[in-house]
Design a protein around this motif. Structure first.
Motif, mmCIF file in Angstrom:
data_model
loop_
_atom_site.group_PDB
_atom_site.id
_atom_site.type_symbol
_atom_site.label_atom_id
_atom_site.label_comp_id
_atom_site.label_asym_id
_atom_site.label_seq_id
_atom_site.Cartn_x
_atom_site.Cartn_y
_atom_site.Cartn_z
ATOM 1 N N ARG A 52 9.899 -4.571 -11.039
ATOM 2 C CA ARG A 52 10.833 -3.649 -11.485
ATOM 3 C C ARG A 52 12.259 -4.095 -11.876
ATOM 4 N NH1 ARG A 52 8.864 0.043 -13.227
ATOM 5 N NH2 ARG A 52 7.492 0.432 -11.417
ATOM 6 N N TYR A 53 12.751 -5.179 -11.799
ATOM 7 C CA TYR A 53 14.057 -5.787 -12.239
ATOM 8 C C TYR A 53 13.871 -6.127 -13.840
ATOM 9 C CZ TYR A 53 17.761 -8.858 -13.001
ATOM 10 O OH TYR A 53 19.056 -9.365 -13.690
ATOM 11 N N LEU A 54 12.628 -6.724 -14.217
ATOM 12 C CA LEU A 54 12.374 -6.913 -15.655
ATOM 13 C C LEU A 54 12.033 -5.657 -16.401
ATOM 14 C CD1 LEU A 54 10.324 -10.300 -15.130
ATOM 15 C CD2 LEU A 54 12.706 -10.048 -15.977
ATOM 16 N N TYR A 55 11.216 -4.687 -15.537
ATOM 17 C CA TYR A 55 10.456 -3.642 -16.404
ATOM 18 C C TYR A 55 11.158 -2.308 -15.662
ATOM 19 C CZ TYR A 55 7.883 -7.325 -18.340
ATOM 20 O OH TYR A 55 7.383 -8.584 -18.953
ATOM 21 N N PRO A 56 12.337 -2.078 -15.608
ATOM 22 C CA PRO A 56 12.967 -0.723 -14.840
ATOM 23 C C PRO A 56 12.383 0.440 -15.285
ATOM 24 C CG PRO A 56 14.321 -1.504 -16.311
ATOM 25 C CD PRO A 56 13.220 -2.339 -16.331
ATOM 26 N N THR A 57 11.736 0.666 -16.663
ATOM 27 C CA THR A 57 11.165 2.060 -16.556
ATOM 28 C C THR A 57 9.732 2.134 -16.887
ATOM 29 O OG1 THR A 57 11.900 1.551 -19.020
ATOM 30 C CG2 THR A 57 13.398 2.908 -17.527
ATOM 31 N N LYS A 58 8.923 0.791 -16.883
ATOM 32 C CA LYS A 58 7.577 0.535 -17.025
ATOM 33 C C LYS A 58 6.881 1.595 -15.910
ATOM 34 C CE LYS A 58 4.386 -2.517 -19.124
ATOM 35 N NZ LYS A 58 4.106 -3.643 -19.961
ATOM 36 N N LYS A 59 5.896 2.088 -16.554
ATOM 37 C CA LYS A 59 4.883 2.954 -15.603
ATOM 38 C C LYS A 59 3.683 1.996 -15.139
ATOM 39 C CE LYS A 59 4.725 7.303 -15.669
ATOM 40 N NZ LYS A 59 4.714 8.322 -15.192
ATOM 41 N N GLU A 60 4.107 1.168 -14.290
ATOM 42 C CA GLU A 60 3.055 0.158 -13.570
ATOM 43 C C GLU A 60 3.913 -0.080 -12.194
ATOM 44 O OE1 GLU A 60 1.417 -3.214 -15.490
ATOM 45 O OE2 GLU A 60 1.616 -2.032 -17.695
ATOM 46 N N TYR A 61 3.132 -1.256 -11.432
ATOM 47 C CA TYR A 61 3.596 -1.525 -10.142
ATOM 48 C C TYR A 61 3.505 -2.974 -9.877
ATOM 49 C CZ TYR A 61 -1.360 -1.197 -8.400
ATOM 50 O OH TYR A 61 -2.485 -1.567 -8.456
ATOM 51 N N SER A 62 4.322 -3.370 -8.855
ATOM 52 C CA SER A 62 3.979 -4.911 -8.375
ATOM 53 C C SER A 62 4.137 -4.863 -6.905
ATOM 54 C CB SER A 62 5.092 -5.608 -8.953
ATOM 55 O OG SER A 62 5.437 -6.800 -8.634
ATOM 56 N N THR A 63 3.780 -5.812 -6.251
ATOM 57 C CA THR A 63 3.861 -6.157 -4.782
ATOM 58 C C THR A 63 4.716 -7.533 -4.604
ATOM 59 O OG1 THR A 63 1.935 -7.181 -4.758
ATOM 60 C CG2 THR A 63 1.731 -4.849 -4.120
ATOM 61 N N ASN B 251 0.828 -1.198 0.057
ATOM 62 C CA ASN B 251 -0.016 0.002 -0.004
ATOM 63 C C ASN B 251 0.658 1.181 0.018
ATOM 64 O OD1 ASN B 251 -3.124 -0.352 -0.147
ATOM 65 N ND2 ASN B 251 -2.843 -1.138 1.745
ATOM 66 N N CYS B 252 1.943 1.070 -0.759
ATOM 67 C CA CYS B 252 2.771 2.464 -0.856
ATOM 68 C C CYS B 252 3.404 2.474 -2.177
ATOM 69 C CB CYS B 252 3.771 2.508 0.312
ATOM 70 S SG CYS B 252 4.994 1.456 0.112
ATOM 71 N N VAL B 253 3.877 3.671 -2.691
ATOM 72 C CA VAL B 253 4.365 3.970 -3.967
ATOM 73 C C VAL B 253 6.088 3.771 -3.775
ATOM 74 C CG1 VAL B 253 4.895 5.559 -5.873
ATOM 75 C CG2 VAL B 253 2.571 5.391 -4.746
ATOM 76 N N MET B 254 6.704 2.694 -4.306
ATOM 77 C CA MET B 254 8.145 2.706 -4.248
ATOM 78 C C MET B 254 8.796 3.777 -5.064
ATOM 79 S SD MET B 254 8.535 0.419 -1.913
ATOM 80 C CE MET B 254 10.111 0.285 -1.844
ATOM 81 N N SER B 255 8.317 4.096 -6.005
ATOM 82 C CA SER B 255 8.731 5.180 -7.034
ATOM 83 C C SER B 255 7.825 5.852 -7.510
ATOM 84 C CB SER B 255 9.508 4.464 -8.210
ATOM 85 O OG SER B 255 9.792 5.339 -9.384
ATOM 86 N N PRO B 256 7.767 7.298 -6.682
ATOM 87 C CA PRO B 256 6.582 8.196 -7.418
ATOM 88 C C PRO B 256 6.588 8.528 -8.677
ATOM 89 C CG PRO B 256 7.595 9.043 -5.292
ATOM 90 C CD PRO B 256 8.621 7.587 -5.772
ATOM 91 N N LEU B 257 7.848 8.559 -9.282
ATOM 92 C CA LEU B 257 7.931 8.858 -10.803
ATOM 93 C C LEU B 257 7.389 7.754 -11.628
ATOM 94 C CD1 LEU B 257 8.898 11.402 -12.109
ATOM 95 C CD2 LEU B 257 11.014 10.137 -12.612
ATOM 96 N N ASP C 138 5.711 4.699 -10.412
ATOM 97 C CA ASP C 138 4.272 4.010 -10.036
ATOM 98 C C ASP C 138 3.232 4.814 -9.675
ATOM 99 O OD1 ASP C 138 6.168 1.739 -9.909
ATOM 100 O OD2 ASP C 138 6.565 2.372 -7.671
ATOM 101 N N ARG C 139 2.927 6.011 -10.256
ATOM 102 C CA ARG C 139 1.874 6.949 -9.982
ATOM 103 C C ARG C 139 1.401 7.428 -11.245
ATOM 104 N NH1 ARG C 139 0.420 8.873 -5.209
ATOM 105 N NH2 ARG C 139 -0.827 10.783 -6.092
ATOM 106 N N SER C 140 0.143 7.537 -11.573
ATOM 107 C CA SER C 140 -0.250 7.803 -12.973
ATOM 108 C C SER C 140 -0.672 9.212 -13.013
ATOM 109 C CB SER C 140 -1.727 7.136 -13.270
ATOM 110 O OG SER C 140 -2.768 7.573 -12.258
ATOM 111 N N SER C 141 -0.656 9.886 -11.763
ATOM 112 C CA SER C 141 -0.826 11.398 -11.927
ATOM 113 C C SER C 141 0.559 12.166 -12.168
ATOM 114 C CB SER C 141 -1.392 11.994 -10.369
ATOM 115 O OG SER C 141 -0.585 11.640 -9.333
ATOM 116 N N THR C 142 0.458 13.342 -12.454
ATOM 117 C CA THR C 142 1.464 14.110 -13.012
ATOM 118 C C THR C 142 2.666 14.674 -11.707
ATOM 119 O OG1 THR C 142 0.195 15.999 -13.435
ATOM 120 C CG2 THR C 142 1.018 14.506 -15.416
ATOM 121 N N PRO C 143 1.625 15.216 -10.670
ATOM 122 C CA PRO C 143 2.446 15.821 -9.707
ATOM 123 C C PRO C 143 3.412 14.747 -8.929
ATOM 124 C CG PRO C 143 0.149 16.327 -9.336
ATOM 125 C CD PRO C 143 0.355 15.373 -10.495
ATOM 126 N N VAL C 144 4.588 14.824 -8.927
ATOM 127 C CA VAL C 144 5.471 14.258 -8.150
ATOM 128 C C VAL C 144 5.500 14.462 -6.624
ATOM 129 C CG1 VAL C 144 7.891 13.364 -7.588
ATOM 130 C CG2 VAL C 144 6.982 13.789 -10.103
#
Length: 148
Positions: A132-143, A94-100, A102-108
């Protein structure tokens, strides 16, 4: 949970439909449990045992959905056998590891204290998030987190 593939179920529950964490193991998987730790507040369940004769600790966490640094600083210390067993950790932190990323909103927004504790724990245990290891720049998240 009463599916044909389910062989073992370990869980923690809270009041009504609030909270809960669970580990389901396929009936064809040769897992033998030796210790179970279930949180009375429904935040985690930890199962220690052997998988194909390999000592493992399975942990599933359902963290609070606010920046509860106290919970996240205490949870890892309750995971037993970190030095002798392989750890498989999954759940919803229940948290964002990388705000840039793992978030869809633009304000960081600033990184939460919970995310900082998780990152410290992962580094301490030489673990990583496989997504994140397999997709280091993809804008999605995993737990899911996997040992390194």
């Amino acid at each position: 949970l009463e599916k044909g593939w389910v062989g073992q179920v370990y869980h923690s529950t809270f009041q009504g439909k609030a909270r809960g964490a669970g580990i389901l193991i396929n009936k064809s998987v040769p897992f033998v449990s030796s210790e179970i730790k279930s949180d009375p507040n429904g935040r985690f369940v930890i199962v220690v045992g052997k998988l194909y004769s390999l000592p493992v600790t399975l942990a599933c966490v359902y963290a609070p959905n606010w920046d509860d640094s106290k919970f996240m600083s205490n949870f890892p210390s309750g995971i037993p056998y970190l030095d002798t067993h392989q750890l498989i950790l999954a759940g919803d932190c229940n948290c964002v590891m990388s705000p840039l990323l793992d978030r869809s909103s633009t304000p960081v927004v600033a990184r939460s204290k919970m995310a900082e504790y998780i990152e410290d724990f992962l580094q301490c245990c030489a673990m990583f998030d496989p997504w994140r290891y397999l997709y280091p720049t993809k804008k999605e998240y995993s737990t899911q987190m996997t040992p390194n």
